[in-house]
Scaffold this active site. Sequence first.
Site, mmCIF file in Angstrom:
data_model
loop_
_atom_site.group_PDB
_atom_site.id
_atom_site.type_symbol
_atom_site.label_atom_id
_atom_site.label_comp_id
_atom_site.label_asym_id
_atom_site.label_seq_id
_atom_site.Cartn_x
_atom_site.Cartn_y
_atom_site.Cartn_z
ATOM 1 N N CYS A 85 0.834 -1.209 0.000
ATOM 2 C CA CYS A 85 0.000 0.000 0.000
ATOM 3 C C CYS A 85 0.863 1.252 0.000
ATOM 4 C CB CYS A 85 -0.910 0.018 1.229
ATOM 5 S SG CYS A 85 -2.285 -1.111 1.100
ATOM 6 N N HIS A 86 0.395 2.252 -0.729
ATOM 7 C CA HIS A 86 1.072 3.547 -0.763
ATOM 8 C C HIS A 86 0.670 4.374 0.457
ATOM 9 C CE1 HIS A 86 1.150 2.324 -4.989
ATOM 10 N NE2 HIS A 86 2.196 3.116 -5.111
ATOM 11 N N GLU A 93 -7.564 1.119 2.980
ATOM 12 C CA GLU A 93 -7.708 1.927 4.186
ATOM 13 C C GLU A 93 -9.083 1.718 4.822
ATOM 14 O OE1 GLU A 93 -4.227 3.347 2.052
ATOM 15 O OE2 GLU A 93 -6.224 2.784 1.396
ATOM 16 N N ASP A 95 -11.570 -6.935 21.621
ATOM 17 C CA ASP A 95 -10.644 -6.748 22.741
ATOM 18 C C ASP A 95 -11.328 -6.128 23.954
ATOM 19 O OD1 ASP A 95 -7.992 -6.629 24.015
ATOM 20 O OD2 ASP A 95 -8.251 -4.463 23.783
#
Length: 158
Positions: free
Chosen positions: A76-77, A114, A128
């Site tokens: 990924c960029h 993203e 979590d």
Amino acid sequence: MSELTHFNEEGRARMVDVSEKAITDRRAVARGTVVMQPETLQLIREGRVKKGDVLAVAQVAGIMAAKKTHEIIPMCHPLLLSGINLRFELDDSKNAVLIEAEVKTTSQTGVEMEALTAVSAAALTIYDMVKAVDRAMSIENIRLVHKSGGKSGTFEAQ
């Protein structure tokens, strides 16, 4: 299926060269679900989780993850993101938290990863935060539902 672009002529991994691509407005929306016991969903709804506000923490986790996607997904960029928003819905019929992430940029490459990373991190954070009371939760159906901008145009999941 289009040609895979993350491999060079020798078949080795590479980061795609986007320097010749047009800069366009790009948007991606991803969704996912965390399924849990009804009692766990009620704890979240009522704000009675000892670690704090589950959805507020998941919101921040998703935003942070979207911003750091290039650090954890190798090809990924790094992108300058112009907007990140996460929405949550508590669904009693499914005993689930539904997660949606929308990510925007004006760039030479899209923000699908993203958006998917934001949903994934938000789902993991929810897990979590309440795993002490429900270890049997499942994270399900993380997927891209919309993408717009760039040469390939608009995609809408069926």
